[in-house]
Design a protein around this motif. Structure first.
Motif, short mmCIF file in Angstrom:
data_model
loop_
_atom_site.label_atom_id
_atom_site.label_comp_id
_atom_site.label_asym_id
_atom_site.label_seq_id
_atom_site.Cartn_x
_atom_site.Cartn_y
_atom_site.Cartn_z
N ASN A 82 -9.13 -0.30 -4.68
CA ASN A 82 -7.59 -0.62 -5.04
C ASN A 82 -6.93 -1.46 -4.32
O ASN A 82 -5.92 -2.61 -4.91
CB ASN A 82 -6.91 0.97 -4.42
N LEU A 110 -0.74 3.20 -2.86
CA LEU A 110 -1.65 3.98 -2.80
C LEU A 110 -1.18 5.62 -2.97
O LEU A 110 0.13 6.53 -2.42
CB LEU A 110 -2.61 4.20 -1.86
N TYR A 113 -7.27 -0.93 10.39
CA TYR A 113 -7.52 -0.62 9.08
C TYR A 113 -7.17 -2.03 8.08
O TYR A 113 -7.84 -2.82 7.86
CB TYR A 113 -6.51 0.63 8.14
N PHE A 134 -8.80 3.35 -1.24
CA PHE A 134 -8.38 2.34 -1.09
C PHE A 134 -9.09 1.63 -0.39
O PHE A 134 -8.10 -0.22 -1.41
CB PHE A 134 -7.45 2.72 0.77
N ASN A 135 -10.15 1.08 -0.22
CA ASN A 135 -10.69 -0.21 -0.45
C ASN A 135 -10.32 -0.26 -1.95
O ASN A 135 -10.28 -2.04 -2.05
CB ASN A 135 -12.12 -0.13 -0.13
N GLU A 146 -8.83 -5.09 5.31
CA GLU A 146 -8.01 -5.54 4.51
C GLU A 146 -7.88 -6.70 4.40
O GLU A 146 -7.25 -7.91 3.84
CB GLU A 146 -6.18 -4.99 4.63
N ASP A 205 0.96 -1.22 0.00
CA ASP A 205 -0.11 0.24 -0.04
C ASP A 205 0.82 1.68 -0.29
O ASP A 205 0.08 2.63 -0.13
CB ASP A 205 -1.20 0.13 1.45
#
Length: 459
Positions: free
Chosen positions: A37, A28, A71, A34-35, A76, A25
């Motif tokens: 990708n 990014l 997160y 984020f979710n 993830e 990540d």
């Protein structure tokens, strides 16, 4: 970041994982979802490697001080588990920092046993067990494949930056006579990319390229192969010349000249190459103080340049003609024939002004700046200080513009020269404060370039 990059290094240390692309990540960027990708990355992946450190256990604290799952725990890892249940991905936790295993298993559902990253053998075995379906039984060891993977490690494309591995793989391809890899080795050693700068090593690779291209030309002596060989000879000669190895440079330029002269019914491109080889040889003889020989070659180059400019009227042909005029202007200046030098410089300037107006390219404007500077030099040698200053100021105006636009080493070096020229003029006028100001500007640029490039070309 440190631990993720160390884990990537450990994974890629295993040759069977060498060609595996890794996404994490760090890739990014702000503004991305984020979710989405991470979901896309997981969909393209076959292995989810979890870098285990105590931070995995830390909660996320909101603005009101309330604790939530972090997160990875909330989003993830569950996404990875969903794909694991579907048989689409394997999960491999690698413990990089000692972490509470009981708490880890409580927070991360059915997490597999961690492999200790300090035990590289254990990590290798775990990777072998989980990554077999990701890799071929053998890596593709073709020169082209090694070259491309080497570029990936050199530039950090889907893998961590690893200059040692990049150099090793690109060199493997180069040693297999893959020309693109040889070109990259030349660039790497000449410019200090991924390795220490070493001009001598760059030249060795250049010599190897010439040998290969000479063999190709001998086997199939067409104009395309001749053109490739010509440029290899010219550029290698340029490297020798930069190192002040004039005999070696002359040998390369002479070989380039002989190559062009041996072609019957040459195309305009070959004629232009011939003219260029004459110019380069003229430069060598001028450096050796052999003015008559230099003038002979410059006049040969001029004859071809004038012919091509008349026949084609292309920007390239007219620029070549301006270069030839300037070269002969330099010769007449060295002979103290300032009237003749001025005549040729003015012919060059007329072309450069027209090309700068027509094209407005960086190259055309740089040529114009240098032409102004040359005429400034002539007027300075004649003691016409006011006229010299006029041309130096024109040169400076263009040089400042180009340095601001491009910020290249070349543009900044040109700007330094322009400042220095005006410093000389102010000194001759007795305006020491102004002279000091311009010399100081020149020195500041030179010091920055020497530090920035550590290159012989910056001095």
């Amino acid at each position: 970041r440190k631990y993720a990059q160390e884990l990537m290094r450990l994974i890629h240390k295993n040759d069977f994982c060498r060609d595996i692309a890794i996404w994490y990540d760090e890739f990014l960027t702000p503004g991305e979802n984020f979710n989405d990708n991470i979901r896309k990355a997981l969909d393209k992946s076959g292995l989810f490697v979890l870098a285990v450190t105590p931070s995995l256990l830390e909660p996320r604290i909101d603005e009101e001080g309330i604790e939530h799952k972090n997160y990875i725990e909330e989003h993830e890892y569950p996404m990875a588990k969903d794909r694991e249940r579907e048989g689409k991905i394997a999960i491999l936790p690698a413990e990089l920092v000692k972490t509470d295993s009981v708490l880890l298993s409580q927070k991360y559902e059915n997490i597999p046993d961690c492999v200790d990253s300090d035990d590289e053998n254990a990590l290798t075995e775990a990777l072998l067990a989980t990554a077999k379906k990701l890799v071929n039984d053998e890596n593709d060891n073709s020169p082209e494949h090694n070259y491309l993977i080497g570029l990936a490690y050199l530039n950090g494309i889907d893998v961590e930056v690893d200059h040692a591995r990049a150099r090793e793989m690109i060199e493997y391809a180069a040693n297999a006579d893959y020309l693109e890899a040889i070109d990259k080795m030349i660039e790497m050693y000449k410019d200090g990319i991924g390795t220490e700068r070493n001009y001598e090593t760059a030249i060795q690779w250049h010599e190897r390229k010439i040998t290969l291209l000479q063999k190709r030309y001998n086997e199939n002596p067409n104009e395309d192969n001749a053109n490739s060989l010509f440029w290899a000879l010219i550029l290698c000669g340029d490297e020798y010349k930069a190192l002040r190895k004039l005999a070696e440079a002359k040998q390369k330029y002479t070989a380039a000249k002989d190559l062009c002269e041996a072609i019957d019914n040459p195309s305009n491109n070959t004629l232009r190459n011939r003219s260029m080889s004459y110019e380069r040889l003229g430069d060598i003889y001028k450096s050796e103080g052999k003015i008559a020989e230099a003038k002979e070659y410059y006049e040969k180059a001029l004859a071809i340049a004038a012919q091509l400019a008349k026949e084609t009227n292309t920007v390239e042909a007219r620029r070549d003609l301006a270069v030839s005029y300037n070269n002969l202007g330099d010769i007449y200046k060295s002979e103290e024939n300032t009237a003749k030098a001025k005549e040729y410089y003015e012919k060059a300037l007329a072309i450069d002004e027209q090309l700068a107006k027509e094209t407005n390219t960086v190259l055309a404007r740089r040529d114009l700046s240098i032409s102004y500077s040359r005429l400034g030099n002539i007027y300075k040698s004649e003691g016409k200080t006011a006229k010299a200053k006029e041309y130096y100021e024109k040169s400076l105006a263009v040089a400042e513009q180009l340095a601001a636009e491009t910020n290249t080493v070349q543009a900044r070096r040109d700007l330094s020269i322009s400042y220095n020229n005006l410093g000389i003029i102010y000194k001759s006028e007795g305006d020491m404060a102004k002279a000091k100001e311009y010399y100081g500007k020149s020195l500041a640029i030179d010091e920055r370039l020497a530090k920035e490039t550590n290159s012989i070309f910056a001095f």
